[in-house]
Design a protein around this motif. Structure first.
Motif, PDB file in Angstrom:
ATOM      1  N   SER A 264       0.830  -1.204   0.000  1.00 52.10           N
ATOM      2  CA  SER A 264       0.000   0.000   0.000  1.00 52.10           C
ATOM      3  C   SER A 264       0.865   1.254   0.000  1.00 52.10           C
ATOM      4  CB  SER A 264      -0.924   0.023   1.220  1.00 52.10           C
ATOM      5  OG  SER A 264      -1.858  -1.009   1.146  1.00 52.10           O
TER       6      SER A 264
ATOM      7  N   SER B 167       2.200   9.337  -6.226  1.00 52.05           N
ATOM      8  CA  SER B 167       2.436  10.719  -5.806  1.00 52.05           C
ATOM      9  C   SER B 167       3.742  11.217  -6.417  1.00 52.05           C
ATOM     10  CB  SER B 167       2.548  10.799  -4.283  1.00 52.05           C
ATOM     11  OG  SER B 167       1.373  10.329  -3.682  1.00 52.05           O
TER      12      SER B 167
ATOM     13  N   ARG C  23       1.027   4.113  -2.916  1.00 48.69           N
ATOM     14  CA  ARG C  23       0.803   5.544  -2.644  1.00 48.69           C
ATOM     15  C   ARG C  23       1.981   6.370  -3.144  1.00 48.69           C
ATOM     16  NH1 ARG C  23      -1.018   3.568   2.151  1.00 48.69           N
ATOM     17  NH2 ARG C  23       0.919   4.072   3.227  1.00 48.69           N
TER      18      ARG C  23
END
Length: 92
Positions: free
Chosen positions: A78, A86, A82
């Motif tokens: 996870s 980004s 992320r």
């Protein structure tokens, strides 16, 4: 006889088949989650069938450790997802 070992710096210290970089959880996921026969996994990973069954036995004999390991890996995935979505903050 096959041994399951933990070594800092190899697979993050996760349990693995001695003499390899093949983790217990990897074997479990390929056989059980992937619905592959143990003999096929042994052949694909160049392991003995005994190695595969030893890894599976370790998985089932250490349920708390394996649950923690699965949770940690899920969190890592996870976090990586992320971070990859980004863009880096280059404004300073």
């Amino acid at each position: 006889m096959t041994e399951i070992v933990r070594t800092e710096g190899v697979l993050g210290g996760d349990p693995r088949i001695a003499g390899t970089r093949i983790g217990v959880l990897d074997v479990y996921e390929l056989v059980v989650d992937g619905a592959n026969p143990p003999a096929n996994i042994a052949d694909q990973l160049d392991l003995s069938l005994g190695d595969v069954y030893t890894a599976l036995a370790y998985y089932y004999e250490h349920p708390e450790e394996m649950r923690e390991l699965r949770n940690t890996q899920r969190e890592r995935r996870s976090e990586l997802a992320r971070e990859s979505l980004s863009p880096p903050n280059t404004a300073e």
